[in-house]
Design an enzyme around this catalytic site. Structure first.
Site, PDB file in Angstrom:
ATOM      1  N   VAL A 213       3.673  -0.972   4.274  1.00 47.45           N
ATOM      2  CA  VAL A 213       2.940   0.031   4.439  1.00 47.45           C
ATOM      3  C   VAL A 213       4.025   1.425   4.445  1.00 47.45           C
ATOM      4  CG1 VAL A 213       1.387   1.407   6.363  1.00 47.45           C
ATOM      5  CG2 VAL A 213       1.407  -0.927   6.232  1.00 47.45           C
TER       6      VAL A 213
ATOM      7  N   THR B 202       0.923  -1.128  -0.036  1.00 46.49           N
ATOM      8  CA  THR B 202      -0.158  -0.058  -0.284  1.00 46.49           C
ATOM      9  C   THR B 202       1.058   1.246  -0.045  1.00 46.49           C
ATOM     10  OG1 THR B 202      -0.140   0.360   2.312  1.00 46.49           O
ATOM     11  CG2 THR B 202      -1.573  -1.161   1.247  1.00 46.49           C
TER      12      THR B 202
ATOM     13  N   VAL C 194       8.223  -1.550   6.582  1.00 53.00           N
ATOM     14  CA  VAL C 194       7.926  -0.024   6.298  1.00 53.00           C
ATOM     15  C   VAL C 194       8.584   0.588   4.863  1.00 53.00           C
ATOM     16  CG1 VAL C 194       9.935   0.693   7.443  1.00 53.00           C
ATOM     17  CG2 VAL C 194       8.061   2.455   7.242  1.00 53.00           C
ATOM     18  N   LYS C 195       7.573   1.282   4.252  1.00 53.09           N
ATOM     19  CA  LYS C 195       8.054   1.892   2.885  1.00 53.09           C
ATOM     20  C   LYS C 195       8.577   3.284   3.277  1.00 53.09           C
ATOM     21  CE  LYS C 195       5.271   0.949  -0.785  1.00 53.09           C
ATOM     22  NZ  LYS C 195       4.174   0.909  -1.676  1.00 53.09           N
ATOM     23  N   ILE C 196       9.543   3.749   2.506  1.00 55.32           N
ATOM     24  CA  ILE C 196      10.352   5.033   2.735  1.00 55.32           C
ATOM     25  C   ILE C 196      10.522   5.644   1.305  1.00 55.32           C
ATOM     26  CG2 ILE C 196      11.983   6.648   3.560  1.00 55.32           C
ATOM     27  CD1 ILE C 196      12.278   4.353   5.978  1.00 55.32           C
TER      28      ILE C 196
END
Length: 227
Positions: free
Chosen positions: A60, A28, A86-88
């Site tokens: 996310v 997402t 975690v997406k950065i």
């Protein structure tokens, strides 16, 4: 082994894909949440539902106008559970945060990677995943499957895996897999199209109408509840 992810926050579309083990997990971002009519406040509930349905990894994206805010939200995402990644966004500041979290052993994906140089930098920082956007690269005329394959070749040796995104057809998924990409994420529509062939449907119809089945004996035990 190639792994497929569904790129969506539409729970009605995601649930059957997870229940039937057709995808490994869910990806997402804020735009995907908007598209599904979801808000950031619903992220914990979405995570819990997808975990319950068997998602192996749930991606996310953290957000914030400064590093401190983005890091705070990144840690909240990681605290959701062991399946959270975690997406950065792969800005210069994003690289610094991703590197710091990765050194702690956190599962991190740098998203919006467009160049082989970025892929090398991510690998040097031991980031677990990078996400190049194939469709957007083509739109901007800055790359195609060959560029993503080069990212995988350069970064993969250091243990950083490409998770290819912005895939607009089953052909995109096939072409990337043929070039060694081991993880792809696509919309529910693209994933559904991967399961369908007119030739297969025609063969299924022919099998069901075969004369040999028209007077079949009951050689199998009855199924409870089915006459």
């Amino acid at each position: 082994m190639p792994r497929l992810f569904v790129d969506s926050a539409d729970t009605a579309a995601v649930a059957p894909l997870l229940q039937d083990s057709l995808v490994h997990g869910v990806t997402t971002n804020p735009t995907i949440l908007d598209r599904a009519g979801r808000t950031a406040g619903e992220i914990p509930a979405l995570y819990a539902q997808w975990e319950r349905l068997g998602a192996g990894e749930i991606f996310v994206q953290a957000w914030g106008t400064d590093r401190a805010t983005t890091e705070h939200r990144a840690r909240q995402i990681l605290d959701l559970g062991e399946r959270a990644v975690v997406k950065i966004v792969a800005t210069a500041e994003g690289f610094a945060l991703a590197s710091a979290l990765s050194r702690e052993g956190a599962p991190v994906l740098l998203t919006g990677v467009y160049t082989a140089a970025q892929a090398l930098a991510a690998a040097s920082s031991s980031v677990r995943y990078i996400a190049p956007y194939l469709g957007r690269m083509r739109d901007a005329r800055i790359g195609d499957v060959d560029e993503i394959a080069q990212m995988q070749e350069l970064a993969g040796a250091a243990g950083t895996e490409v998770l290819a995104a912005s895939l607009r057809s089953p052909r995109d998924v096939v072409d990337l897999a043929a070039r060694g990409i081991t993880a792809c994420t696509a919309s529910p529509d693209v994933l559904a199209a991967m399961l369908v062939s007119e030739a297969t449907d025609g063969a299924a119809d022919a099998f069901e109408s075969a004369d040999s089945l028209q007077d079949a004996p009951e050689f199998l035990p009855p199924v409870p509840g089915i006459p």
